[in-house]
Scaffold this motif. Structure first.
Motif, PDB file in Angstrom:
ATOM      1  N   LEU A  26      21.535  48.682   8.106  1.00 45.53           N
ATOM      2  CA  LEU A  26      22.956  48.431   7.825  1.00 45.53           C
ATOM      3  C   LEU A  26      23.259  46.985   8.216  1.00 45.53           C
ATOM      4  N   ALA A  27      23.640  46.204   7.227  1.00 47.27           N
ATOM      5  CA  ALA A  27      23.995  44.800   7.514  1.00 47.27           C
ATOM      6  C   ALA A  27      25.508  44.644   7.458  1.00 47.27           C
ATOM      7  N   VAL A  28      26.065  44.123   8.512  1.00 42.95           N
ATOM      8  CA  VAL A  28      27.513  43.878   8.568  1.00 42.95           C
ATOM      9  C   VAL A  28      27.715  42.369   8.587  1.00 42.95           C
ATOM     10  N   MET A  29      28.362  41.862   7.532  1.00 41.09           N
ATOM     11  CA  MET A  29      28.369  40.423   7.324  1.00 41.09           C
ATOM     12  C   MET A  29      29.776  39.846   7.126  1.00 41.09           C
ATOM     13  N   PRO A  30      30.254  39.056   8.058  1.00 40.94           N
ATOM     14  CA  PRO A  30      31.465  38.279   7.754  1.00 40.94           C
ATOM     15  C   PRO A  30      31.044  37.081   6.900  1.00 40.94           C
ATOM     16  N   GLY A  31      31.916  36.610   6.046  1.00 42.05           N
ATOM     17  CA  GLY A  31      31.574  35.449   5.223  1.00 42.05           C
ATOM     18  C   GLY A  31      31.943  34.155   5.932  1.00 42.05           C
ATOM     19  N   VAL A  32      31.778  33.046   5.227  1.00 44.38           N
ATOM     20  CA  VAL A  32      32.039  31.747   5.863  1.00 44.38           C
ATOM     21  C   VAL A  32      33.543  31.506   6.053  1.00 44.38           C
ATOM     22  N   LEU A  33      34.366  32.230   5.301  1.00 41.73           N
ATOM     23  CA  LEU A  33      35.809  31.964   5.337  1.00 41.73           C
ATOM     24  C   LEU A  33      36.496  32.618   6.531  1.00 41.73           C
ATOM     25  N   LEU A  34      35.894  33.706   7.021  1.00 45.32           N
ATOM     26  CA  LEU A  34      36.526  34.455   8.105  1.00 45.32           C
ATOM     27  C   LEU A  34      36.640  33.587   9.358  1.00 45.32           C
ATOM     28  N   GLY A  35      37.827  33.572   9.921  1.00 43.01           N
ATOM     29  CA  GLY A  35      38.037  32.807  11.150  1.00 43.01           C
ATOM     30  C   GLY A  35      38.577  31.411  10.905  1.00 43.01           C
ATOM     31  N   THR A  36      38.606  31.002   9.632  1.00 43.33           N
ATOM     32  CA  THR A  36      39.108  29.651   9.345  1.00 43.33           C
ATOM     33  C   THR A  36      40.617  29.662   9.111  1.00 43.33           C
ATOM     34  N   GLY A  37      41.170  30.862   8.898  1.00 44.35           N
ATOM     35  CA  GLY A  37      42.606  30.945   8.589  1.00 44.35           C
ATOM     36  C   GLY A  37      42.874  30.752   7.107  1.00 44.35           C
ATOM     37  N   GLY A  74      39.455  45.124   8.474  1.00 44.85           N
ATOM     38  CA  GLY A  74      39.733  45.439   9.880  1.00 44.85           C
ATOM     39  C   GLY A  74      39.385  44.293  10.818  1.00 44.85           C
ATOM     40  N   PRO A  75      39.711  44.469  12.114  1.00 47.47           N
ATOM     41  CA  PRO A  75      39.545  43.370  13.084  1.00 47.47           C
ATOM     42  C   PRO A  75      38.110  43.107  13.531  1.00 47.47           C
ATOM     43  N   PHE A  76      37.175  44.009  13.197  1.00 42.85           N
ATOM     44  CA  PHE A  76      35.809  43.839  13.696  1.00 42.85           C
ATOM     45  C   PHE A  76      35.190  42.514  13.238  1.00 42.85           C
ATOM     46  N   GLY A  77      35.377  42.204  11.954  1.00 38.78           N
ATOM     47  CA  GLY A  77      34.747  41.003  11.397  1.00 38.78           C
ATOM     48  C   GLY A  77      35.160  39.740  12.130  1.00 38.78           C
ATOM     49  N   MET A  78      36.443  39.611  12.365  1.00 39.23           N
ATOM     50  CA  MET A  78      36.962  38.414  13.048  1.00 39.23           C
ATOM     51  C   MET A  78      36.373  38.290  14.458  1.00 39.23           C
ATOM     52  N   GLN A  79      36.264  39.425  15.152  1.00 42.77           N
ATOM     53  CA  GLN A  79      35.739  39.392  16.516  1.00 42.77           C
ATOM     54  C   GLN A  79      34.247  39.054  16.525  1.00 42.77           C
ATOM     55  N   LEU A  80      33.509  39.603  15.546  1.00 42.40           N
ATOM     56  CA  LEU A  80      32.081  39.316  15.448  1.00 42.40           C
ATOM     57  C   LEU A  80      31.871  37.820  15.184  1.00 42.40           C
ATOM     58  N   LYS A  81      32.679  37.312  14.275  1.00 41.75           N
ATOM     59  CA  LYS A  81      32.563  35.902  13.866  1.00 41.75           C
ATOM     60  C   LYS A  81      32.914  34.971  15.028  1.00 41.75           C
ATOM     61  N   THR A  82      33.998  35.291  15.729  1.00 40.03           N
ATOM     62  CA  THR A  82      34.423  34.390  16.811  1.00 40.03           C
ATOM     63  C   THR A  82      33.636  34.638  18.102  1.00 40.03           C
ATOM     64  N   ALA A  83      32.721  35.627  18.039  1.00 45.42           N
ATOM     65  CA  ALA A  83      31.758  35.763  19.138  1.00 45.42           C
ATOM     66  C   ALA A  83      30.526  34.905  18.825  1.00 45.42           C
ATOM     67  N   GLY A  84      30.558  34.263  17.651  1.00 45.28           N
ATOM     68  CA  GLY A  84      29.489  33.327  17.298  1.00 45.28           C
ATOM     69  C   GLY A  84      28.418  33.903  16.395  1.00 45.28           C
ATOM     70  N   TRP A  85      28.697  35.055  15.755  1.00 47.86           N
ATOM     71  CA  TRP A  85      27.690  35.680  14.900  1.00 47.86           C
ATOM     72  C   TRP A  85      28.099  35.654  13.438  1.00 47.86           C
ATOM     73  N   ASP A  86      27.104  35.422  12.591  1.00 50.24           N
ATOM     74  CA  ASP A  86      27.352  35.401  11.147  1.00 50.24           C
ATOM     75  C   ASP A  86      26.888  36.678  10.485  1.00 50.24           C
ATOM     76  N   GLY A  87      26.468  37.623  11.278  1.00 46.69           N
ATOM     77  CA  GLY A  87      26.017  38.886  10.711  1.00 46.69           C
ATOM     78  C   GLY A  87      25.398  39.759  11.772  1.00 46.69           C
ATOM     79  N   LEU A  88      25.278  41.037  11.420  1.00 46.96           N
ATOM     80  CA  LEU A  88      24.688  42.012  12.333  1.00 46.96           C
ATOM     81  C   LEU A  88      23.839  42.953  11.489  1.00 46.96           C
ATOM     82  N   ILE A  89      22.602  43.132  11.872  1.00 46.12           N
ATOM     83  CA  ILE A  89      21.753  44.085  11.150  1.00 46.12           C
ATOM     84  C   ILE A  89      21.332  45.188  12.120  1.00 46.12           C
ATOM     85  N   LEU A  90      21.648  46.423  11.761  1.00 42.10           N
ATOM     86  CA  LEU A  90      21.225  47.558  12.579  1.00 42.10           C
ATOM     87  C   LEU A  90      20.031  48.209  11.897  1.00 42.10           C
TER      88      LEU A  90
END
Lengths: 175, 623
Positions: free
Chosen positions: B67-78, B104-120
Motif C-alpha cells: 500500500l503506497a500512500v503518496m502526497p503530491g508536490v503541491l500538498l503543503g504549499t497552500g 483528509g489531514p493525514f497527507g498534510m501531516q505526512l508531508k510536513t513531517a518531511g515525507w513524500d510517501g509511505l509504502i507499507l
C-alpha cells in the motif's frame, strides 16, 4: 533539507491601516450588536465572565481584543493581552486584507488555511456565528454579503433600524 | 503566542518511507529526478514505485501486496485545493491495481513531517498502529483499538497536530470494499481498507508540522496560485453550484438528462429526485461548509439531519444509496452515510451491492431481506456488512462475486468488479467508454465525460463522435491532476476559464470539439497544472510534457493490470447497459461500446485486444 533564517517581510502600511480601521469598526459594532441582536446575545451569554477573544494579523500586525465583562461583550482596543481564551490568527496581512475588506468570507479563508484558531474551537465557532450575523448589519447590500455568507437573512424594518443604530451610534460612540 | 520556527523543504523532500511490517523495520527511498519528472508524484509515482517492487499475481489480501500512500508536490504549499493525497494498491474487490484520493489531514501531516510517501509492505503478526514523525516510525500495539469504528479510533489517536488514517470494522473484517478514513474524508474506492486490515494495521498517525514546504520558484508559484484562485472564483460550477449546493448540485442535472440511476439502473429519471438535490438539502438542512483543507471550492458540507450534525452525503452516495435503491429521503441517506463512514466502507459499492441484492430478491435469486423503496433493514445490513455477519458477510464481497455465485450477472452493475458510479452511460456514451476502459473499474473519475456531454452540452451525449479522443485526453489530464495532486473539480475552472475557452462561444466550442477533437484538445489551455508543478519542483515542464506524463501513468497502470490478466473482454459494461433500453428514454438507446473501443485502443497505442504494444511501452520508457 536546509534550515533558513527567517526573512522579515516589509510592512504594508496601507493594508495595515485598513485592517486597523476595520478591526475598530468590527469591535465597536460587535459590542453594540451584542446588546440587541437575540442570536448574538444568546451566544455571548454562554461565554464565561472575563472571557477574552483576540483577532490578530501574524506576525506582528493589527490586533482586536474583545472581553466579556459585566455580562456584556466589550471592545478592548488593540493591545495584545498576556493570554486569551481564543485567538484567531490571520496568516498574514494579505489574508487579513482579503477577509476584512470584504472580498472573502471567514469560512472560505479558514478552508484555505488563511485563518488559524488557537484555543477552544467551540468558542471560535460561536464567534463565527456572531460574525455572520454582524456582517449582515455591516454590509446590508446583498451583492456584498452573498460572497461572504451561504444564506442571507431577509431585510425587514427592525433590522434596518438596527443597521442605522450601529452605524450612527454603535461604531462612533461604542453604544 | 509565538510561532515555532520550522525547517524548510525547498520543493519536495523526495523521501519515501518504506515500512516492512513483518520485520518491523523501515528504510528510506530517495526518489530520483527522472522518476519525479516522468511520474510527477502522488498517483503516478505511487504506481511506479509499486511496479518496481511488486510481482504480477500478488494476492491483494496477502503479505506481498503493498500500500503506497503518496502526497503530491503541491500538498503543503497552500496551492488552491491542494489538501489531498493519494493511495495506490492492489484492490481486493477487483484484483487489479487501484488508486484512491482523499482530502483528509493525514497527507498534510505526512508531508510536513518531511515525507513524500509511505509504502507499507509485509504483514504484522499482531494488530498495530504506526506513528510517523520526521525521524521515522514507531510501532504500537493496537489490540485496544481493534473493533473500534473509524471515528472512535481517530478520536483516541488524535493529538493536537496529528493526522490519522484509520480503518473501521469493515477493514478489519476484510470487506472487499472497505475504505480508509482520514478526518471526515475517505480513501474510498477499491477496498484499500481491507488491504490495511489484511496487514493488521489499524491506523497510521503522522505527526507533522516540523517542515514548511516552500516552492523552488516562489514568484512563479504565487502567480499561478493567484490565477488558479481567480479561475475558481470565476467559474460558475466551482464558485456557485459546488460551493453553494455541494456535489448534490448534480442531482437535478442528472435527473433532467435521464442519467440518474434509479432502482439498480433500471431507469434514469424519477419525479421524486428533486428531494435529494443540493438546492433542497441546502435549504432544508441548513448546510455549512465542511471541507478538505486547504480548499478554495468548498464543495464539502455538513447540515442538521434529525437534530444531529452530519456530513451531507456526496452525490454518489445520495444517488447510489438513494434513488438507485428507491429511497428519496436525504435524512435517512445521511444516517446511512454516517454508518458507512464509521464502519469504514465505500458508499458507492455498498449501495450498488445492495441494489443488486434488491433486484435479486425480486427475481427470486437471492434474498437478503432488502427491497427497493423500503428503508427497513438497511441500517442493520450496513452494520452486518461491516462486521461480516449473516447475509452481510456475503454482501461484503461485492456485486460481481455475488452474481457469479448466485446468478444475476445481467443486473450486476459493475465493471471489472468495481460497482458503477452514479451516471447512467446510456444517456452519456462518452462516460460509458470511460467506465469500460478505466483501469480501476467503473470509475467516474478516470475521465469525467459526463461534464462535457450533460452539464455543459459541448459534446452530443448520444453520439460516438470524438468520444474516444476526449476520453483519452481527460484520462491523461486527470492522471496529471491526481499526480500533482490537486482536486479534480479544479478541472472545470482551469480548463474553461482561460481566455481562449472563456471567450469562445459555446456553440463554436461544441462544433470544434465534436468535429475536430484533435484541434480542440490542442487549443485547450490547461497550463496552470504544469505551472504549479514546475514552480514547486523547479523542474521545467510544458503542457505537452505534463499531458504525456498523464498518458504514461495511464499506460503503466494498464500494463500492470494486463499482467494480472486484463484484456479487451474486461473493457466492457454491465449487460444492462449494452442490451436494455430504459423507460425514460423513448429511443431505448444502449451504449455502442465496440465501435468506441477500437478507436480508443488505436489512440492509446494498445493492440486490438487492449494490451499496450511494446513500442508504446518503450515510447514511455516503461520497459
Amino acid at each position: 533539507m536546509k534550515s533558513y533564517e527567517p526573512v522579515n517581510a516589509g510592512r504594508k502600511w496601507f493594508k495595515e491601516l485598513v485592517s486597523k480601521i476595520v478591526f475598530l469598526v468590527l469591535g465597536r459594532a460587535f459590542q453594540s450588536a451584542a446588546k440587541f441582536d437575540p442570536l448574538i446575545r444568546r451566544e455571548v451569554a454562554e461565554w464565561r465572565e472575563g472571557f477574552v477573544l483576540v483577532m490578530r494579523v501574524l506576525p506582528s500586525g493589527p490586533v482586536m481584543v474583545m472581553e466579556k465583562s459585566g455580562g456584556l461583550i466589550r471592545h478592548k482596543g488593540s493591545k495584545l493581552p498576556d493570554s486569551a481564551d481564543v485567538t484567531i490568527n490571520f496568516k498574514n496581512i494579505e489574508c487579513a486584507f482579503l477577509v476584512l475588506t470584504p472580498q472573502m468570507g471567514a469560512a472560505q479563508a479558514f478552508a484555505e488555511n488563511r485563518l488559524s484558531v488557537a484555543g477552544d474551537l467551540m468558542y471560535a465557532m460561536a464567534f463565527t456565528r456572531c460574525l455572520n450575523v454582524l456582517l449582515t448589519y455591516l454590509y446590508p447590500l446583498s451583492f456584498i454579503t452573498k460572497r461572504l455568507l451561504k444564506r442571507i437573512p431577509p431585510m425587514d424594518f427592525l433590522k434596518f433600524g438596527r443597521i442605522i443604530y450601529i452605524y450612527c451610534l454603535g461604531i462612533p460612540f461604542g453604544l | 503566542m509565538e510561532e515555532t520556527k520550522k525547517d524548510v523543504i525547498l520543493g519536495t523532500s523526495n523521501r519515501v518511507l518504506e515500512v516492512d511490517l513483518t520485520s518491523r523495520k523501515y528504510s528510506v527511498y530517495n526518489v530520483k529526478e527522472d522518476e519525479r519528472r516522468l511520474y510527477l508524484g502522488a498517483k503516478g509515482l505511487g504506481l511506479k514505485l509499486l511496479f518496481d517492487r511488486m510481482q504480477p499475481g500478488a494476492d491483494p489480501l496477502g503479505s506481498d501486496n503493498m500500500l503506497a500512500v503518496m502526497p503530491g508536490v503541491l500538498l503543503g504549499t497552500g496551492g488552491p485545493c491542494s489538501g489531498r493525497f493519494h493511495a495506490v494498491s492492489k484492490s481486493p474487490l477487483t484484483g487489479l491495481f487501484s488508486s484512491s484520493s482523499c482530502g483528509g489531514p493525514f497527507g498534510m501531516q505526512l508531508k510536513t513531517a518531511g515525507w513524500d510517501g509511505l509504502i507499507l509492505k509485509g504483514k504484522s503478526e499482531t494488530p498495530v498502529w504506526l506513528e510517523i514523525d520526521s525521524d521515522g516510525i514507531t510501532f504500537h500495539d493496537a489490540s485496544e483499538l481493534w473493533g473500534l469504528d473509524t471515528e472512535e479510533t481517530q478520536k483516541k489517536l488524535s493529538a493536537k497536530k496529528a493526522g490519522v488514517m484509520a480503518i473501521g470494522p469493515a477493514g478489519e473484517n476484510l470487506v472487499k470494499y472497505a475504505n480508509i478514513a482520514s478526518g471526515h474524508r475517505f480513501l474510498g474506492r477499491g477496498g484499500l481498507g481491507a488491504v490495511m486490515g489484511s496487514k493488521n494495521v489499524k491506523a497510521v498517525v503522522a505527526n507533522g508540522g516540523k517542515f514548511q514546504i516552500q516552492p523552488v520558484n516562489s514568484k512563479k508559484f504565487e502567480k499561478a496560485k493567484k490565477r488558479g484562485t481567480k479561475y475558481i472564483n470565476q467559474n460558475e460550477m466551482s464558485s456557485f453550484f459546488l460551493r453553494k449546493y455541494g456535489t448534490n448540485a448534480n442531482v437535478n442535472l442528472n435527473n433532467s438528462a435521464g442519467i440518474l440511476p434509479v432502482n439498480n439502473f433500471s431507469n434514469g429519471r424519477d419525479d421524486r429526485a428533486y428531494k435529494l438535490s443540493g438546492e433542497v438539502i441546502s435549504e432544508a438542512h441548513n448546510t455549512q461548509y465542511h471541507t478538505c483543507k486547504p480548499c478554495t471550492i468548498l464543495c464539502g458540507h455538513k447540515g442538521d439531519f434529525g437534530g444531529k450534525k452530519r456530513a451531507v452525503p456526496e452525490f454518489e452516495t445520495t444517488a447510489l444509496m438513494g434513488s438507485n435503491i428507491g429511497i428519496f429521503d436525504p435524512e435517512i441517506i445521511a444516517e446511512w452515510n454516517d454508518i458507512c463512514g464509521k464502519m469504514g466502507m465505500d458508499t458507492i459499492s455498498a449501495g450498488g451491492t445492495m441494489a443488486w441484492a434488491m433486484e435479486a430478491a425480486e427475481k427470486g435469486i437471492f434474498d437478503a431481506g432488502l427491497r427497493f423503496g423500503e428503508k427497513a433493514g438497511i441500517a442493520e445490513m450496513l452494520h452486518d456488512i461491516g462486521y461480516a455477519r449473516d447475509k452481510g458477510q456475503e454482501l461484503g464481497l461485492g456485486s460481481r462475486a455475488l452474481s457469479e455465485k448466485y446468478g444475476g450477472k445481467d443486473f450486476a452493475i459493475h465493471v471489472k468488479g468495481l460497482e458503477m458510479a452514479a451516471y447512467d452511460p446510456r444517456g452519456s456514451f462518452g462516460q460509458g467508454l470511460a467506465y469500460a476502459v478505466a483501469n480501476r473499474g467503473a470509475c467516474h473519475l478516470s475521465a469525467y465525460l459526463v461534464a462535457l456531454e450533460v452539464f455543459f452540452g459541448l459534446l452530443s451525449p448520444k453520439s460516438i463522435r470524438a468520444k474516444a479522443e476526449f476520453v483519452k485526453f481527460f484520462e491523461s489530464l486527470t492522471n496529471g491532476i491526481n499526480s500533482l495532486q490537486t482536486c479534480q473539480f479544479t478541472m472545470y475552472s482551469y480548463t474553461l476559464e482561460p481566455p481562449l475557452s472563456r471567450f469562445t462561444p459555446d456553440t463554436t466550442l461544441g462544433i470544434l470539439m465534436q468535429n475536430i477533437p484533435q484541434l480542440a484538445i490542442a487549443l485547450m489551455d490547461f497550463s496552470l497544472y504544469p505551472q504549479l508543478w514546475s514552480s514547486v519542483t523547479g523542474i521545467k515542464m510544458s503542457s505537452a510534457e505534463f499531458l504525456k506524463a498523464g498518458d504514461r501513468i495511464q499506460v503503466l497502470e494498464r500494463y500492470m493490470n494486463t499482467r494480472e490478466g486484463v484484456t479487451r473482454k474486461d473493457d466492457t459494461l454491465p449487460p444492462r447497459m449494452l442490451k436494455e433500453g430504459r423507460p425514460c428514454d423513448p429511443d431505448k438507446l444502449v451504449v455502442p461500446l465496440e465501435k468506441l473501443l477500437d478507436r480508443y485502443y488505436r489512440l492509446r497505442g494498445y493492440d486490438s485486444n487492449g494490451i499496450p504494444k511494446d513500442e508504446t511501452l518503450r515510447n514511455f520508457g516503461i520497459i
